[in-house]
Design a protein around this motif. Sequence first.
Motif, short mmCIF file in Angstrom:
data_model
loop_
_atom_site.label_atom_id
_atom_site.label_comp_id
_atom_site.label_asym_id
_atom_site.label_seq_id
_atom_site.Cartn_x
_atom_site.Cartn_y
_atom_site.Cartn_z
N LYS A 1 6.04 8.38 -5.15
CA LYS A 1 6.34 7.54 -6.32
C LYS A 1 6.55 6.07 -5.95
CE LYS A 1 8.29 11.22 -9.20
NZ LYS A 1 7.78 12.33 -8.35
N ARG A 2 5.59 5.55 -5.16
CA ARG A 2 5.63 4.15 -4.78
C ARG A 2 4.24 3.55 -4.98
NH1 ARG A 2 2.90 3.69 0.00
NH2 ARG A 2 2.84 5.53 1.35
N LYS A 3 4.17 2.22 -4.88
CA LYS A 3 2.90 1.55 -5.02
C LYS A 3 2.10 1.67 -3.74
CE LYS A 3 0.86 -2.97 -6.12
NZ LYS A 3 1.15 -4.39 -6.45
N ALA A 4 0.82 2.01 -3.87
CA ALA A 4 -0.03 2.18 -2.70
C ALA A 4 -0.51 0.84 -2.18
CB ALA A 4 -1.24 3.06 -3.05
N ASN A 5 -0.75 0.77 -0.88
CA ASN A 5 -1.30 -0.43 -0.25
C ASN A 5 -2.69 -0.07 0.30
OD1 ASN A 5 -1.66 -2.91 1.00
ND2 ASN A 5 -0.64 -2.25 2.87
N PHE A 6 -3.72 -0.43 -0.42
CA PHE A 6 -5.07 -0.07 -0.04
C PHE A 6 -5.70 -1.15 0.83
CE2 PHE A 6 -4.58 2.13 -4.24
CZ PHE A 6 -4.58 3.41 -3.74
N GLU A 7 -6.25 -0.72 1.98
CA GLU A 7 -6.77 -1.67 2.96
C GLU A 7 -8.29 -1.63 3.09
OE1 GLU A 7 -4.81 -0.54 6.53
OE2 GLU A 7 -2.92 -1.52 5.98
N GLY A 8 -8.94 -0.70 2.41
CA GLY A 8 -10.37 -0.60 2.53
C GLY A 8 -10.82 0.04 3.82
N ARG A 9 -10.02 1.02 4.26
CA ARG A 9 -10.36 1.73 5.52
C ARG A 9 -10.25 3.23 5.31
NH1 ARG A 9 -7.03 -1.78 10.08
NH2 ARG A 9 -7.96 -3.80 9.60
N ASP B 1 -7.42 5.10 2.88
CA ASP B 1 -6.97 4.80 1.52
C ASP B 1 -6.71 6.06 0.71
OD1 ASP B 1 -6.98 2.10 1.93
OD2 ASP B 1 -8.86 1.71 0.87
N GLN B 2 -7.49 7.10 0.95
CA GLN B 2 -7.24 8.37 0.25
C GLN B 2 -5.88 8.93 0.66
OE1 GLN B 2 -7.72 11.65 2.17
NE2 GLN B 2 -6.58 12.58 0.47
N LYS B 3 -5.60 8.90 1.95
CA LYS B 3 -4.31 9.41 2.42
C LYS B 3 -3.16 8.57 1.88
CE LYS B 3 -6.31 12.58 4.96
NZ LYS B 3 -7.70 12.36 4.52
N GLU B 4 -3.35 7.24 1.93
CA GLU B 4 -2.33 6.34 1.44
C GLU B 4 -2.12 6.51 -0.06
OE1 GLU B 4 0.26 3.01 0.62
OE2 GLU B 4 -0.05 4.39 2.30
N GLY B 5 -3.19 6.59 -0.81
CA GLY B 5 -3.09 6.71 -2.26
C GLY B 5 -2.38 7.97 -2.69
N MET B 6 -2.71 9.08 -2.08
CA MET B 6 -2.10 10.34 -2.48
C MET B 6 -0.66 10.44 -2.00
SD MET B 6 -5.18 13.15 -2.33
CE MET B 6 -6.59 12.94 -3.42
N GLN B 7 -0.39 9.89 -0.80
CA GLN B 7 0.98 9.90 -0.31
C GLN B 7 1.87 9.01 -1.16
OE1 GLN B 7 1.78 12.02 2.15
NE2 GLN B 7 3.94 11.54 1.81
N ALA B 8 1.34 7.85 -1.56
CA ALA B 8 2.11 6.95 -2.43
C ALA B 8 2.39 7.61 -3.78
CB ALA B 8 1.34 5.65 -2.62
N PHE B 9 1.42 8.35 -4.28
CA PHE B 9 1.61 9.06 -5.54
C PHE B 9 2.74 10.08 -5.41
CE2 PHE B 9 0.78 12.78 -8.19
CZ PHE B 9 0.67 12.20 -9.46
N LEU B 10 2.74 10.83 -4.31
CA LEU B 10 3.77 11.85 -4.11
C LEU B 10 5.14 11.22 -3.89
CD1 LEU B 10 1.78 14.29 -1.79
CD2 LEU B 10 2.34 14.61 -4.21
#
Length: 256
Positions: free
Chosen positions: A248-256, A237-246
């Motif tokens: 400029k899209r909505k992140a998809n958090f899976e709890g992993r 989720d950290q990788k997804e969240g920061m990549q989505a931020f960069l």
Amino acid sequence: MDEVLIERPGPGIVLLRLNRPDARNALNQEVRQQLATHFTAFGQDPDVRCIVLTGGDKFFAAGADIRAMADAGAIDMMLRHTHRLWQAIASCPKPVIAAVNGYAWGGGCELAMHADIIVAGESASFCQPEVKVGIMPGAGGTQRLTRAVGKFKAMKMVLTGQPVNGRDALEMGLASEVVADADVQAHAVELAAQIAALPPLAIAQIKEVLIAGQDASLETALMLERKAFQLLFASRDQKEGMQAFLEKRKANFEGR
């Protein structure tokens, strides 16, 4: 009849509704047992990301069931082990939002204080009236209340048994937000939806560290915060969240 109803108002959200309208949602042993069972189960369910706890429009929970306590002895009360049932709520790893309309008195006020966020209606009423029937709070009404509002305001509430309304509760630190009575549950569910859309591992670490740090020294609490912060860099989720931020899209958090 189930004394605690289960609703699912949105993805990742469970709403637990007290269901003893004829008794103003008074907390008897059966209600406490059902709450403990549900909080234990949903706390372990990966599909649940936030829990909303509520009662009715006029009563959140109007205290403990006095009829079930009036003739009890000290050993009877000890052998009920009600503290174990309350602990199931206190130790729930998922964020808990209390949506409070009407009376949150005695055990009802203590129940609300087990939540992480309290959304109160303007006409909500918080009270620890146990002294008026010859006893004292026994499920956090002296300890959680003092930690929430401070010694002097807590002393006034528990020594007089006087209630405070939603606005006063907000000002003294006993509520997170106050909204119109008709909007309490909808607002709590909306808040739960916002939390449910965020990364569950980060949410769990935030809750755990914030609560653990309250009774630790600042140095120890900061160490707990630092270690939890570092741990989250091992999550997807950290990788997804920061990549989505960069990107400029909505992140998809899976709890992993």
